[in-house]
Enzyme design. Structure first.
Site, mmCIF file in Angstrom:
data_model
loop_
_atom_site.group_PDB
_atom_site.id
_atom_site.type_symbol
_atom_site.label_atom_id
_atom_site.label_comp_id
_atom_site.label_asym_id
_atom_site.label_seq_id
_atom_site.Cartn_x
_atom_site.Cartn_y
_atom_site.Cartn_z
ATOM 1 N N ASP A 46 0.866 -1.185 0.000
ATOM 2 C CA ASP A 46 0.000 0.000 0.000
ATOM 3 C C ASP A 46 0.905 1.239 0.000
ATOM 4 O O ASP A 46 2.133 1.151 0.155
ATOM 5 C CB ASP A 46 -0.968 -0.022 1.194
HETATM 6 C C1 BGC Z 1 -5.074 3.138 0.108
HETATM 7 C C2 BGC Z 1 -5.237 2.088 -0.964
HETATM 8 C C3 BGC Z 1 -5.054 2.689 -2.321
HETATM 9 C C4 BGC Z 1 -3.735 3.404 -2.397
HETATM 10 C C5 BGC Z 1 -3.459 4.030 -3.752
HETATM 11 C C6 BGC Z 1 -3.828 3.971 -0.085
HETATM 12 O O1 BGC Z 1 -3.782 5.046 0.773
HETATM 13 O O2 BGC Z 1 -5.049 2.515 1.361
HETATM 14 O O3 BGC Z 1 -6.485 1.472 -0.836
HETATM 15 O O4 BGC Z 1 -5.149 1.692 -3.295
HETATM 16 O O5 BGC Z 1 -3.707 4.418 -1.424
HETATM 17 O O6 BGC Z 1 -4.298 5.083 -4.002
#
Ligand code: BGC
Length: 744
Positions: free
Chosen positions: A290
């Protein structure tokens, strides 16, 4: 050796392509497909290998990407494997060309985006869509989103989000399939089929990322990013099934969650990533971290420096580093310090390249940048259909559907004319300009009715000045449509709410309107169940309208006017009070089950234990009666398939659609079992007065559970089969079966 092409050329025909021409574009190459990844790996420097593990971001403006020199230079130098948060044909084709024409190895990039509930056409948020209980439609919206996203150059969506969530304080409950693992598993399969299509390499397919692995929905006190501490049993029975289903469905990628589970941050959780996902489930796809999660291992307190963080993640099985730069900056050091081995790096690079190959990027890096226009009209029709199906009629004291001869409607509340809020928390390339507000929808559906509007208050402001003028509108109204709820940004990521009721002055507005005695239909726009017991007690009707996407207003108008008989069912238990959270239908039994008449039982002194609305609840404009539950055989062994039938009778005046849920309860087992476990559901359409028999087929595995040692067993003895319109046990029909063992 300078070019990877040189390497493959040795195995292919002698005709050489131009030097800048990517090796995989040459016809000889197709004969040597087996060698592509090996060839590239042999030709890559360490820096280029690590570059493939790096997902970076570019900025984006309406006019195109804001590409810092640094990103362009990094792409040329092979230091980037993929980019996120960028879309658009020209932008992506431009960058793809940069990668394949100006970098040494000509490896195309991955382009990732959070396409959760639509790309340009925005569908209802996943929690709302889950309430359709319709895998075919779940798949169709993902397919539609994939076609649009792929046409915009996206190769990888960070979806589906599969976190089982039983705590409405947690804002991310909006992004997923709700509280039930079986629903989560079916949702996972449907979404992956939809995103990835029958052929991942097709120009209309995008790779799906099952996220967030795992258990984020159990965050302490519903606070996003907070630690999770749950039992192994809960992990296995509740949080893992959607991911198991995702892997079995061929999901291309998995994203570990930000949270820790029992003391181990998921980004470094070797037992769950490497041992469980990779070894036990055989997941061979990409594990992508993530956003910045690798660096955050230092904040978690399990890595002393970035090199340790990078090493822990890679060792645990994280192939690609989203946005922390830890791999690029520190993997060389980690290798030098012996914290990781060259094979670990190579294995991760191989998986990135494999995904690119599976996506067909080596055949045509711009395959997804479709010149054709989207099927915009068809997409909007689908968006309307799904939006109206997602609306959940929570209560109705004979006020809905609204009569055709209405003269004047007062539309009151801050969500009535809130175009952008209809999009919900993840709107990808969607635009408020495409959204139909509730007010617009009602005006279009009721052209001969006078519609007066006053927002009264803002969504979460403190000003009460608008309440009186709004209240005044009720004087001459046949009905008040009260549009309440949250702003889109109040759910989703980093949107936990300790008191998930109506924000700002909305309750005061609603109380003022209710006090006039005017008939009130309340609409709740939200990404979670809201604590509004007082409103349900006093309004004539309450509907959960969630965030329905582009076609919100039209969909809502269709339901209010009776043009569409509501079908939405709650995929999550709706609490009465905050203090009941977490609350879910599959509670374990207790030695002292709740008994309102006995103090020393598992209950509250101040609030009933029952939720406001159970899982599966949702009314239509017809009453459907169930009767005559039967199941055969009454005694079964592992080879048997149980056939369960029940009759559904439509006692209403309209055609209606019901969702019928089948639960199982194991009466005596070696460990305590949930009072109800969902094992199947069926949808049935019924003409007025019609009776239909609804059938279910249950395999013996429906009676299986992990024993004390977490080995799957079906234990001899009695099981109840409970069938009903929701998870309220009092209204269900029950029949008893006995597992006699044997037949393995
Ligand atoms: C979120 C994810 C997301 C990623 C990219 C993160 O902050 O937890 O769910 O896919 O950002 O945008």
């Amino acid at each position: 050796m300078k070019y990877a092409a040189d390497l493959v050329i040795k195995t292919g025909p002698s005709m050489l392509p131009p030097r800048w021409w990517p090796l995989w574009k040459t016809s000889f190459y197709s004969n040597a497909t087996m060698n592509l990844i090996d060839s590239l790996l042999t030709a890559m420097t360490l820096e280029e290998k690590i570059g493939q593990l790096n997902m970076a971001a570019t900025g984006y403006a309406i006019t195109g990407p804001i590409l810092g020199d640094e990103v362009a230079e990094n792409i040329r130098a092979g230091r980037v494997g993929g980019l996120l948060n960028l879309w658009g044909r020209e932008a992506i084709a431009g960058l793809q060309k940069l990668a394949v024409k100006e970098s040494k190895l000509a490896i195309p990039l991955l382009f990732g985006l959070d396409v959760l509930h639509g790309h340009k056409t925005i569908f209802p948020i996943p929690l709302a869509e889950a309430g359709l209980f319709d895998p075919l439609l779940w798949e169709r919206t993902a397919r539609a989103a994939a076609i649009e996203a792929a046409g915009d150059g996206i190769t990888l969506t960070f979806a589906p989000m599969l976190d089982i969530a039983r705590d409405p304080r947690w804002g991310r409950i909006a992004e997923g399939p709700g509280e039930d693992p079986l629903v989560g598993a079916r949702f996972a399969e449907a979404k992956i089929r939809g995103f990835q299509g029958p052929d991942l390499a097709a120009g209309t397919s995008v790779a799906a990322t099952a996220k967030h692995f795992c258990a984020g929905g159990a965050a302490t006190a519903g606070r996003d990013y907070a630690a999770v501490d749950i039992s192994e049993r809960t992990l296995i029975e509740v949080y893992l099934p959607p991911f198991r289903a995702a892997v079995a469905a061929g999901c291309a990628a998995i994203m570990p969650a930000f949270n820790s589970v029992a003391g181990v941050p998921m980004t470094a959780h070797a037992a769950l990533l490497r041992d469980y996902l990779r070894r036990k489930l055989g997941f061979e796809g990409l594990i992508i971290s993530d956003y910045n999660a690798i660096t955050e291992l230092m904040q978690h307190g399990v890595a002393a420096d970035l090199t340790e963080a990078a090493a822990l993640s890679l060792k645990a099985g994280v192939d690609m580093d989203m946005m922390s730069g830890a791999y690029v900056r520190c993997l060389p050091d980690a290798l030098a310090r012996g914290l990781v081995a060259q094979e670990d790096v190579d294995a991760a690079v191989r998986r990135v390249l494999k995904l690119k190959q599976n996506l067909g990027l080596f055949d045509d890096p711009c395959r997804r940048v479709a010149p054709a226009e989207y099927l915009a009209e068809a997409q909007r029709e689908l968006a309307l259909d799904v939006a109206r199906r997602a609306i959940t009629l929570l209560s109705n004291r004979d006020i809905l559907p609204l009569p055709a001869n209405l003269r004047r409607i007062a539309v009151i509340g801050p969500l009535a004319d809130a175009r952008a809020e209809m999009l919900g928390p993840w709107s990808a390339a969607g635009s408020p300009d495409n959204c139909v507000t509730i007010l617009d929808g009602l005006k279009a559906a009721l052209p001969y009715c006078e519609i007066a509007f006053n927002a009264g208050v803002s969504i979460d402001g403190v000003d009460k000045g608008g309440i009186e003028p709004a209240r005044a509108l009720t004087a001459d109204a046949d009905v008040v449509v009260l549009c309440l709820g949250e702003a889109a940004g109040m759910s989703g990521e980093a949107a936990s709410r300790a008191a998930p009721g109506l924000p700002g002055r909305q309750r005061e507005l609603a109380e003022a309107v209710l006090a006039t005695g005017a008939p009130v239909v309340a609409l709740l726009s939200s990404g979670r169940p809201l604590m509004v017991t007082w409103l349900v007690e006093r309004a004539q009707a309450v509907l959960a309208t969630w965030f329905l996407g582009d076609m919100a207003g039209n969909a809502i108008a269709e339901v209010l006017t009776g043009r569409f008989n509501p079908t939405g069912r709650l995929p999550v238990t709706w609490p009465r009070e905050i203090g009941q959270i977490p609350i879910f239908y599959a509670a374990q039994s207790s030695g002292r089950p709740a008994d309102a008449g006995h103090r020393f039982t598992s209950r509250y002194l101040d609030v009933p234990v029952e939720p406001l609305f159970p899982f599966g609840h949702g009314l239509s404009f017809c009453k459907v009666k169930l009767e005559n539950l039967r199941a055969i055989p009454k005694e079964f062994n592992l080879k048997d398939q149980i056939e369960v039938e029940i009759d559904a009778v439509n006692e209403g005046q309209l055609t209606t659609e019901e969702t019928i849920f089948l639960f199982v309860h194991d009466l005596v087992a070696s460990v305590t079992r949930p009072l109800l476990e969902l094992k199947a559901w069926e949808k049935v359409a019924l003409a007025p007065g019609q009776t239909k028999t609804v059938g279910f087929k249950l395999a013996a595995e429906c009676f299986c559970f992990p024993d004390e040692n977490f080995k799957p067993v079906v234990e001899s003895g009695a099981f109840d089969i409970l069938v009903g319109l929701n998870a309220d046990q009092k209204s269900m029909f029950t029949t008893r079966l006995v597992f006699v063992g044997g037949g393995a």
